[in-house]
Design a protein around this motif. Structure first.
Motif, mmCIF file in Angstrom:
data_model
loop_
_atom_site.group_PDB
_atom_site.id
_atom_site.type_symbol
_atom_site.label_atom_id
_atom_site.label_comp_id
_atom_site.label_asym_id
_atom_site.label_seq_id
_atom_site.Cartn_x
_atom_site.Cartn_y
_atom_site.Cartn_z
ATOM 1 N N MET A 1 0.847 -1.186 0.000
ATOM 2 C CA MET A 1 0.000 0.000 0.000
ATOM 3 C C MET A 1 0.885 1.240 0.000
ATOM 4 S SD MET A 1 -2.990 1.147 2.681
ATOM 5 C CE MET A 1 -1.912 1.312 4.093
ATOM 6 N N ARG A 2 0.579 2.145 -0.936
ATOM 7 C CA ARG A 2 1.300 3.411 -1.006
ATOM 8 C C ARG A 2 0.311 4.562 -1.094
ATOM 9 N NH1 ARG A 2 6.414 4.096 -1.413
ATOM 10 N NH2 ARG A 2 6.172 6.086 -2.515
ATOM 11 N N PHE A 3 0.830 5.749 -0.799
ATOM 12 C CA PHE A 3 0.008 6.947 -0.787
ATOM 13 C C PHE A 3 0.433 7.888 -1.906
ATOM 14 C CE2 PHE A 3 0.571 5.286 3.514
ATOM 15 C CZ PHE A 3 -0.748 5.049 3.879
ATOM 16 N N ASP A 4 -0.529 8.653 -2.394
ATOM 17 C CA ASP A 4 -0.248 9.665 -3.405
ATOM 18 C C ASP A 4 0.642 10.741 -2.785
ATOM 19 O OD1 ASP A 4 -0.238 11.775 -5.191
ATOM 20 O OD2 ASP A 4 -2.389 11.729 -5.580
ATOM 21 N N ASP A 5 1.841 10.926 -3.342
ATOM 22 C CA ASP A 5 2.790 11.883 -2.773
ATOM 23 C C ASP A 5 2.198 13.281 -2.633
ATOM 24 O OD1 ASP A 5 4.799 10.042 -2.457
ATOM 25 O OD2 ASP A 5 5.876 10.579 -4.280
ATOM 26 N N ASN A 6 1.299 13.645 -3.529
ATOM 27 C CA ASN A 6 0.799 15.017 -3.566
ATOM 28 C C ASN A 6 -0.498 15.220 -2.783
ATOM 29 O OD1 ASN A 6 2.904 15.909 -5.348
ATOM 30 N ND2 ASN A 6 1.829 14.854 -7.012
ATOM 31 N N GLY A 88 1.002 12.954 1.305
ATOM 32 C CA GLY A 88 1.190 11.529 1.116
ATOM 33 C C GLY A 88 2.653 11.142 1.046
ATOM 34 N N ALA A 89 3.499 12.054 0.552
ATOM 35 C CA ALA A 89 4.938 11.780 0.527
ATOM 36 C C ALA A 89 5.464 11.571 1.945
ATOM 37 C CB ALA A 89 5.678 12.929 -0.152
ATOM 38 N N ASP A 90 4.948 12.339 2.893
ATOM 39 C CA ASP A 90 5.335 12.147 4.300
ATOM 40 C C ASP A 90 4.874 10.789 4.802
ATOM 41 O OD1 ASP A 90 6.402 14.773 4.397
ATOM 42 O OD2 ASP A 90 4.421 15.586 4.844
ATOM 43 N N ALA A 91 3.674 10.395 4.391
ATOM 44 C CA ALA A 91 3.132 9.102 4.821
ATOM 45 C C ALA A 91 3.942 7.941 4.259
ATOM 46 C CB ALA A 91 1.675 8.975 4.392
ATOM 47 N N LYS A 236 -8.774 13.615 -5.215
ATOM 48 C CA LYS A 236 -7.949 12.483 -5.625
ATOM 49 C C LYS A 236 -7.836 11.485 -4.475
ATOM 50 C CE LYS A 236 -4.148 13.193 -7.770
ATOM 51 N NZ LYS A 236 -2.772 13.664 -8.066
ATOM 52 N N PRO A 237 -7.789 10.186 -4.784
ATOM 53 C CA PRO A 237 -7.606 9.197 -3.716
ATOM 54 C C PRO A 237 -6.271 9.397 -3.004
ATOM 55 C CG PRO A 237 -8.386 8.145 -5.726
ATOM 56 C CD PRO A 237 -7.992 9.552 -6.096
ATOM 57 N N LEU A 238 -6.291 9.220 -1.701
ATOM 58 C CA LEU A 238 -5.069 9.320 -0.904
ATOM 59 C C LEU A 238 -4.200 8.076 -1.091
ATOM 60 C CD1 LEU A 238 -3.312 10.621 1.282
ATOM 61 C CD2 LEU A 238 -4.920 9.762 2.995
ATOM 62 N N ILE A 239 -4.849 6.908 -1.208
ATOM 63 C CA ILE A 239 -4.139 5.640 -1.377
ATOM 64 C C ILE A 239 -4.101 5.289 -2.852
ATOM 65 C CG2 ILE A 239 -4.226 3.159 -0.874
ATOM 66 C CD1 ILE A 239 -5.454 3.892 1.835
ATOM 67 N N THR A 240 -2.918 4.987 -3.375
ATOM 68 C CA THR A 240 -2.778 4.730 -4.806
ATOM 69 C C THR A 240 -2.978 3.274 -5.171
ATOM 70 O OG1 THR A 240 -0.375 4.491 -4.574
ATOM 71 C CG2 THR A 240 -1.221 6.686 -5.105
ATOM 72 N N ASP A 241 -2.683 2.366 -4.256
ATOM 73 C CA ASP A 241 -2.883 0.951 -4.572
ATOM 74 C C ASP A 241 -2.966 0.121 -3.302
ATOM 75 O OD1 ASP A 241 -0.209 0.021 -3.706
ATOM 76 O OD2 ASP A 241 0.524 1.039 -5.488
#
Length: 309
Positions: A1-6, A88-91, A236-241
């Motif tokens: 699971m990753r987060f949208d950096d922006n 999200g980059a911080d996350a 935009k979704p916070l979680i990318t996948d």
């Protein structure tokens, strides 16, 4: 699971109590049952330790006695989270920020789901604490495990619990395991808002307590289904996948926090179905999977079926 950096984060949905005192020994039984708290494994841990002689259970006390040394005068200090957890980059690089992001995502989903149903979701904060905490449901120590308190509509967690999942329970761990645990607790918040929490009484394989916990597992699966498509306020979704490995880690955790698994592997080898409060490992996996595969909260009606799995 990753987060949208922006994507932006809202650190105000987490209250950081970790610098406000606390600690002490004992088990958080008063929250887990007597005060109405609802947790992933709190009651099970209490049962196991009591069977192993780790705690005493005074008669007429519900589950446990006093909680020595729990801190008072707690104060929220969100300055560190607010300064470090902005995007999200911080996350993606900071664990605390990742937890903030998960809380944001879960609550964004339920806000939108309630709105689609013509009702209003009231957001609930997650409290980070160390050692001990005072809540609307009473005092607790970290031994309670993560829990939701209906009396103050807040989630409480000592983040060291996630390491405990790996060391004591043998779970794989990983960020999505933590997301599953948090989404489960917010499932209890949804139940509280809908008035379902009052049904969660009794013990045993078909008790209201078991049905309540399995429904919270199902709600966690529903969120997981929508996690990568739920937009934040930015659109935009916070979680990318969410990968299959993520889902596997959640199922692995579910298999290790069932009543039967814990009683058998941590409680002396004997399974006592009359003391079930959370459901078996197979049931917990089944209901998380039901939520994940359908993405429909209506499919989580554990109180309307005779087949819990």
């Amino acid at each position: 699971m990753r987060f949208d950096d922006n994507a932006g984060l809202d650190a105000s949905e987490v209250q950081d109590l970790r610098g406000s005192g606390g600690g002490g020994g004992g088990i958080g039984g008063r929250v887990a049952l007597g005060g109405g708290g609802l947790g992933v494994v709190g009651l099970i841990i209490y049962f196991v330790l009591s069977q192993l002689g780790g705690v005493s259970v005074p008669s007429g006390s519900g589950l446990g006695g006093g909680l020595g040394g729990v801190g008072s005068g707690q104060a929220v200090d969100n300055s560190k989270l607010s300064s470090e957890c902005k995007t999200g980059a911080d996350a993606n690089k900071n664990h605390d920020c990742a937890i903030v992001a998960v809380v944001n995502s879960v609550q964004d989903y339920w806000t939108q789901q309630f709105a689609r149903s013509g009702s209003t979701y009231r957001k609930a904060p997650t409290n980070f604490f160390n050692g001990g905490v005072r809540t609307g449901c009473g005092s607790a120590t970290s031994d309670t495990g993560p829990f939701y308190c209906p009396a103050d509509s807040e989630v409480y967690i000592d983040l060291s619990f996630f390491e405990e999942l790996k060391t004591r329970f043998g779970a794989q761990g990983g960020l999505f395991t933590e997301a599953y645990v948090l989404a489960h607790e917010y499932g209890h918040h949804v139940q509280n808002l809908l008035g379902t929490s009052r049904k969660g009484t009794g013990t045993g394989p078909t008790s209201g307590s078991v049905r309540l916990e399995l429904q919270a597992d199902c709600y966690a699966g529903v969120w997981a289904n929508h996690a990568s498509t739920t937009p934040t306020e930015s659109g935009k979704p916070l979680i990318t996948d969410v990968t299959q490995d993520d889902i596997n880690s959640a199922l692995d955790t579910a298999s290790r926090i069932g009543d039967d698994y814990i009683q058998e592997n941590l409680g002396g080898g004997q399974v006592d179905r009359s003391k079930f409060t959370h459901g078996t490992s197979a049931q917990r996996k089944k209901w998380f999977t039901t939520g994940f595969q359908t993405g429909e909260p209506a499919r989580c009606d554990t109180f309307g079926t005779n087949n819990l799995g």
